[in-house]
Enzyme design. Structure first.
Site, PDB file in Angstrom:
ATOM      1  N   CYS A  33     -10.791   3.433  -0.377  1.00 50.44           N
ATOM      2  CA  CYS A  33      -9.482   3.434  -0.255  1.00 50.44           C
ATOM      3  C   CYS A  33      -9.350   2.878   1.136  1.00 50.44           C
ATOM      4  O   CYS A  33     -10.150   2.999   1.984  1.00 50.44           O
ATOM      5  CB  CYS A  33      -9.255   4.958  -0.036  1.00 50.44           C
ATOM      6  N   HIS A  57      -7.170   3.189   3.251  1.00 50.43           N
ATOM      7  CA  HIS A  57      -7.064   4.149   4.614  1.00 50.43           C
ATOM      8  C   HIS A  57      -8.231   4.349   5.199  1.00 50.43           C
ATOM      9  O   HIS A  57      -8.054   4.531   6.511  1.00 50.43           O
ATOM     10  CB  HIS A  57      -6.403   5.300   4.211  1.00 50.43           C
ATOM     11  N   GLY A 112      -2.959   9.149  -3.972  1.00 47.77           N
ATOM     12  CA  GLY A 112      -4.112   9.593  -4.521  1.00 47.77           C
ATOM     13  C   GLY A 112      -4.009  11.085  -5.075  1.00 47.77           C
ATOM     14  O   GLY A 112      -4.860  11.167  -6.080  1.00 47.77           O
ATOM     15  N   CYS A 162      -4.286  -1.358  -2.041  1.00 43.74           N
ATOM     16  CA  CYS A 162      -4.483  -0.016  -2.364  1.00 43.74           C
ATOM     17  C   CYS A 162      -5.284   0.227  -3.766  1.00 43.74           C
ATOM     18  O   CYS A 162      -4.727  -0.231  -4.637  1.00 43.74           O
ATOM     19  CB  CYS A 162      -2.977   0.716  -2.392  1.00 43.74           C
ATOM     20  N   ASN A 163      -6.316   0.801  -3.748  1.00 47.88           N
ATOM     21  CA  ASN A 163      -7.229   0.898  -4.897  1.00 47.88           C
ATOM     22  C   ASN A 163      -6.496   1.958  -5.847  1.00 47.88           C
ATOM     23  O   ASN A 163      -6.755   1.570  -6.951  1.00 47.88           O
ATOM     24  CB  ASN A 163      -8.530   1.639  -4.425  1.00 47.88           C
ATOM     25  N   ASP A 176       0.776  -1.306  -0.033  1.00 50.97           N
ATOM     26  CA  ASP A 176       0.202   0.120   0.102  1.00 50.97           C
ATOM     27  C   ASP A 176       0.970   1.316  -0.089  1.00 50.97           C
ATOM     28  O   ASP A 176       2.174   1.086   0.404  1.00 50.97           O
ATOM     29  CB  ASP A 176      -0.904  -0.103   1.298  1.00 50.97           C
TER      30      ASP A 176
HETATM   31  N1  DGL Z   1      -4.751   3.325   0.484  1.00 51.60           N
HETATM   32  C1  DGL Z   1      -4.883   3.799  -0.710  1.00 51.60           C
HETATM   33  C2  DGL Z   1      -6.091   3.545  -1.262  1.00 51.60           C
HETATM   34  O1  DGL Z   1      -6.606   2.615  -1.296  1.00 51.60           O
HETATM   35  C3  DGL Z   1      -4.232   5.232  -1.285  1.00 51.60           C
HETATM   36  C4  DGL Z   1      -4.328   6.259  -0.322  1.00 51.60           C
HETATM   37  C5  DGL Z   1      -3.178   7.400  -0.831  1.00 51.60           C
HETATM   38  O2  DGL Z   1      -1.912   7.243  -0.659  1.00 51.60           O
HETATM   39  O3  DGL Z   1      -3.642   8.466  -1.250  1.00 51.60           O
HETATM   40  O4  DGL Z   1      -6.407   4.082  -2.597  1.00 51.60           O
END
Ligand code: DGL
Length: 259
Positions: free
Chosen positions: A181, A183, A40, A70-71, A7
């Protein structure tokens, strides 16, 4: 052999948490690219490069499967990763399909909370055009939640204020909030406190781990051990050994009242 988890930061720990429950006897390497988070707000090319750099290290540490937890990195890099690497690569995408199915006949709308890059990428746009025939899906980026998470702030006045600030005024028209996301599940309690109780909050974490289990089974890759496995952490290329970071990671993985 290990299962690699990747991630941009600590969000993927919310996915690894599910994996540790459902597949406790596997060994894991978790790679958080926290020095380069957030992803992101970066370009697709930047995210792709960072993801490839991280996966190179995971590949060198010998992994039998990779979860892009991580999406954002999934939408930027999963297709190319599958072309380059021989191990199965499991990606993530916002749980639009179940949310739309649930709300289609109920007259409520769906709000997808994800990063700006996920929301504007072709992968997400295709997902929405495939499943959202009734145009009930709305999108909302929440970049500051990623920043809070990377500072281990998951609740409190600043978080609540930010959530209230970004939530649409007509929040009652929504039946489901999709956490797109990894997070964001770390803020489940803060989100629940800030939106009406009848809106359900869903994420794709369990679905992703179930998919991982199917892939491991189909490829005969499930661990045969009956011993509890290990988790090794890397942060932007360096193995994490300091106690403060380790204990923060473990709190997220194995429980703390905030989560
Ligand atoms: N955890 C991430 C996701 O699932 C991205 C968060 C980021 O770094 O902006 O998209």
């Amino acid at each position: 052999m290990n299962i690699g988890f990747f991630d941009s930061g600590i969000g993927g720990l919310s996915v690894l948490r599910e994996a540790l429950t459902l597949l406790p006897n596997e060994n894991y390497i978790y790679y958080a690219d926290s020095d380069n988070a957030p992803y992101g707000t970066k370009t697709k090319e930047e995210v792709k490069k960072l993801t490839f750099d991280a996966v190179k290290l995971l590949d060198e540490r010998k992994i039998k499967a990779l979860v892009i937890a991580c999406n954002t990195a999934t939408s930027a890099a999963v297709r190319d990763l599958r072309e380059v690497y021989g191990f199965p690569v499991i990606g993530m995408e916002p749980a639009v399909k179940p949310a739309v199915e649930k709300n289609n006949n109920g007259g409520k709308r769906v709000l997808v909370l994800a990063t700006a890059l996920t929301l504007k990428e072709e992968k997400f746009q295709n997902l929405v055009s495939r499943f959202d025939a009734g145009h009930i899906v709305d999108m909302l980026p929440a970049p500051k939640l990623v920043e809070f998470a990377e500072k281990y702030i998951f609740s409190g006045p600043d978080v609540s204020e930010y959530i209230k600030e970004i939530m649409p005024q007509n929040i009652n028209q929504y039946g489901t909030l999709v956490l797109g996301c990894t997070h964001f599940p770390l803020f489940r309690e803060a989100l629940e406190e800030s939106i009406p109780k009848n809106i359900d909050i869903i994420d794709g974490n369990k679905g992703t781990v179930n998919h991982l289990i199917d892939i491991l089974k189909n490829n005969d890759l499930l661990s045969q051990s009956n011993q509890k496995g290990s988790v090794t952490f890397y942060k932007s290329g360096v193995e994490v050994k300091d106690h403060i970071t380790l204990s923060n990671y473990e709190k997220i993985l194995y429980g703390s009242s905030a989560l």
